[in-house]
Design a protein around this motif. Structure first.
Motif, mmCIF file in Angstrom:
data_model
loop_
_atom_site.group_PDB
_atom_site.id
_atom_site.type_symbol
_atom_site.label_atom_id
_atom_site.label_comp_id
_atom_site.label_asym_id
_atom_site.label_seq_id
_atom_site.Cartn_x
_atom_site.Cartn_y
_atom_site.Cartn_z
ATOM 1 N N ASN A 394 20.299 -15.842 -21.283
ATOM 2 C CA ASN A 394 20.198 -15.595 -22.722
ATOM 3 C C ASN A 394 21.281 -14.657 -23.257
ATOM 4 O O ASN A 394 21.112 -14.045 -24.311
ATOM 5 C CB ASN A 394 18.811 -15.031 -23.091
ATOM 6 N N ASP A 395 22.386 -14.532 -22.534
ATOM 7 C CA ASP A 395 23.512 -13.730 -23.016
ATOM 8 C C ASP A 395 24.741 -14.094 -22.202
ATOM 9 O O ASP A 395 24.700 -15.000 -21.369
ATOM 10 C CB ASP A 395 23.207 -12.239 -22.901
ATOM 11 N N GLY A 396 25.834 -13.357 -22.430
ATOM 12 C CA GLY A 396 27.081 -13.650 -21.743
ATOM 13 C C GLY A 396 27.466 -12.564 -20.763
ATOM 14 O O GLY A 396 26.616 -11.940 -20.137
ATOM 15 N N PHE A 397 28.768 -12.277 -20.678
ATOM 16 C CA PHE A 397 29.286 -11.448 -19.603
ATOM 17 C C PHE A 397 29.264 -9.945 -19.894
ATOM 18 O O PHE A 397 30.070 -9.185 -19.320
ATOM 19 C CB PHE A 397 30.722 -11.873 -19.253
ATOM 20 N N LEU A 398 28.326 -9.477 -20.704
ATOM 21 C CA LEU A 398 28.249 -8.043 -20.974
ATOM 22 C C LEU A 398 27.933 -7.224 -19.734
ATOM 23 O O LEU A 398 28.159 -6.012 -19.702
ATOM 24 C CB LEU A 398 27.206 -7.762 -22.061
ATOM 25 N N TYR A 399 27.420 -7.870 -18.693
ATOM 26 C CA TYR A 399 27.111 -7.127 -17.469
ATOM 27 C C TYR A 399 28.368 -6.506 -16.859
ATOM 28 O O TYR A 399 28.278 -5.565 -16.061
ATOM 29 C CB TYR A 399 26.419 -8.024 -16.446
ATOM 30 N N VAL A 400 29.557 -7.011 -17.230
ATOM 31 C CA VAL A 400 30.782 -6.439 -16.663
ATOM 32 C C VAL A 400 31.023 -5.025 -17.171
ATOM 33 O O VAL A 400 31.832 -4.290 -16.595
ATOM 34 C CB VAL A 400 32.010 -7.326 -16.960
ATOM 35 N N SER A 401 30.337 -4.616 -18.236
ATOM 36 C CA SER A 401 30.514 -3.267 -18.767
ATOM 37 C C SER A 401 29.610 -2.248 -18.089
ATOM 38 O O SER A 401 29.741 -1.044 -18.337
ATOM 39 C CB SER A 401 30.240 -3.252 -20.277
ATOM 40 N N LEU A 402 28.707 -2.702 -17.225
ATOM 41 C CA LEU A 402 27.765 -1.806 -16.564
ATOM 42 C C LEU A 402 28.372 -1.250 -15.282
ATOM 43 O O LEU A 402 28.957 -1.977 -14.484
ATOM 44 C CB LEU A 402 26.473 -2.553 -16.241
ATOM 45 N N LEU A 403 28.198 0.056 -15.077
ATOM 46 C CA LEU A 403 28.738 0.706 -13.890
ATOM 47 C C LEU A 403 27.752 0.700 -12.730
ATOM 48 O O LEU A 403 28.120 1.058 -11.610
ATOM 49 C CB LEU A 403 29.125 2.146 -14.220
ATOM 50 N N SER A 404 26.520 0.292 -12.982
ATOM 51 C CA SER A 404 25.484 0.336 -11.954
ATOM 52 C C SER A 404 25.413 -0.939 -11.124
ATOM 53 O O SER A 404 24.688 -0.975 -10.123
ATOM 54 C CB SER A 404 24.115 0.572 -12.616
#
Length: 471
Positions: A394-404
């Motif tokens: 339900n979304d795109g590649f915003l996970y690349v901004s997470l440091l965890s």
């Protein structure tokens, strides 16, 4: 540490940027620089937490003091808006620097390991050591982020670094080569310039670790070169990113999210959605929603929008425009070679990096799961039946901004992982250490010959996984 006594951006300390290759006279433009960096590493200069922190602080100052310069370079190279430059390049990298500085002491600490019964008096731990001289080769599509985020981990881990920015993103390459070295220690850091020929020459040298971001084709070349020296590698390569749209989804929500992730950075993102898998019914609902979204995002004349980027160079432009004639264009299709502009386009052809957005139909109902499936069930089904470096529901590649969480590929899309502590771990050799007491030799005699059945049974019991719980 003064920011003025920085590393060099050339083949020799203090010289102007120079390109070269081994010619008939055997001139090696990289030999002196690499020897200098190796000598610095062997001296132990990079190992202290204080030195590592100073390098990271210098990198942070580079980002803060040259924000406008970086924005201008990104606008020159990719027509990036200030918003896109900040969100995907500058702020993201600054967050990595701040996170590494905050956690550096904890990351560097030895990690204790558990022991069995016969090693209860011993000390076992994992020490994180720098590899030595590492090479980072970066691409052109995110020329700040993808060159500096790996650098954060390499510096935090205590390595000496050779940085190779992409020659294709010329504006950013110039800033990295001429300005960044002023902020880092000249004995432990260098920027090298050049194209494929110079990079090939650079890869003939032995490095202790190579971090490459780029295409699978070039990734194979890098891995082949590394294999000659048994050098470990991280390969961040391209891949396919299908987007499945279930019939239960709201087409306007899908259009909003897919369009934003697709056309961000003019579509030149390796984790952008490549193509849509959906039923014919959803296709009929989705296409009008996409057309409406594109107009809302970029106006009636997207070419004049300050928020839509451009293709990096003429070579990529020609490659992408050639795809426009390979099938039916459902949305967009306009192009302007003088401006390296290709409209937000939906076609039926296979995806290549750029703003074209192919679409595919799922005609067999069995291929898209139960009709009107619950979203959680659909997401779980995708997770169970597919493999990928990353996944977003339900979304795109915003996970690349997470440091965890790590970013990395699998299979043809690469190997290794980074971001946050994962970058530090990537550039660190995890060394297993055992410290045993020098005395107590009587307790050690059970392991010495001559071997007896009793010794064997006792050792088997003492070395077993449950032995520690018996104390």
């Amino acid at each position: 540490m003064s920011k003025k006594g920085g590393g060099d951006a050339v083949k020799n300390p203090g010289a102007e940027p120079t390109l070269g290759y081994v010619g008939a006279q055997g001139i090696d433009p990289f030999q002196d620089t690499l020897r200098r960096l190796r000598e610095a590493f062997k001296s132990g200069r990079t190992r202290s937490a204080e030195f590592r922190a100073a390098q990271l602080q210098g990198l942070g100052r580079f980002l803060q003091e040259n924000k406008q310069l970086l924005q201008d370079a990104l606008a020159q190279d990719l027509h990036k808006s200030a918003f896109e430059a900040d969100v995907s390049e500058i702020i993201t990298t600054q967050n990595e620097v701040d996170y590494a500085l905050k956690n550096l002491q904890a990351w560097m600490k030895d990690e204790p390991g558990s022991t069995n019964l016969f090693m209860k008096l011993d000390s076992v731990f994992i020490r994180k050591e720098p590899f030595g001289l590492v090479l980072i080769i970066a691409p052109w599509n995110y020329p700040v982020n993808l060159v500096l985020v790996p650098l954060v981990g390499a510096l935090a881990a205590g390595n000496c670094v050779v940085l190779k920015p992409s020659e294709i993103s010329q504006g950013t390459e110039k800033v990295v080569a001429e300005v960044l070295p002023r902020y880092l220690d000249q004995s432990c850091f260098a920027v090298v310039l050049g194209g494929p020929q110079e990079t090939g020459q650079l890869l003939e040298h032995k490095f202790d670790y190579i971090f490459f971001t780029g295409s699978p084709r070039v990734g194979k070349i890098v891995m082949t070169a590394a294999a000659k020296h048994l050098t470990p590698v991280t390969l961040e390569l391209g891949g396919k990113n299908p987007c499945y749209v279930d019939d239960s989804c709201d087409p306007q929500t899908v259009a909003n999210r897919v369009a934003w992730f697709r056309y961000f950075n003019a579509g030149q993102t390796c984790v952008a959605p490549d193509y849509v898998l959906c039923s014919p019914e959803m296709q009929e609902r989705l296409l009008p929603a996409l057309q409406s979204t594109i107009t809302r995002f970029y106006g009636d004349d997207p070419q004049s929008s300050p928020n839509l980027g451009r293709i990096i160079n003429q070579k990529q432009f020609q490659r992408l425009r050639a795809l426009l004639g390979c099938g039916h264009v459902a949305i967009g299709g306009q192009s302007d070679e003088s401006d390296r502009y290709i409209a937000c386009t939906w076609t039926v052809q296979r995806f290549c990096m750029g703003k074209q957005r192919p679409r595919m139909e799922v005609r067999d109902r069995a291929e898209r799961g139960p009709d009107r499936a619950q979203r959680v069930a659909v997401v779980n089904q995708m997770l169970e039946r597919t493999s990928s470096g990353g996944f977003a529901g339900n979304d795109g590649f915003l996970y690349v901004s997470l440091l965890s969480v790590p970013l990395g590929g699998v299979g043809h899309s690469g190997m290794g992982r980074y971001h946050g502590k994962f970058t530090f771990d990537t550039f660190s050799h995890h060394r297993t250490c055992l410290l045993a007491p020098s005395g107590l030799e009587k307790l050690k005699e059970i392991r010495y010959p001559p071997y007896t059945d009793w010794n064997q049974q006792l050792l088997r019991w003492g070395m077993g996984p449950k032995s520690c719980t018996l104390l």
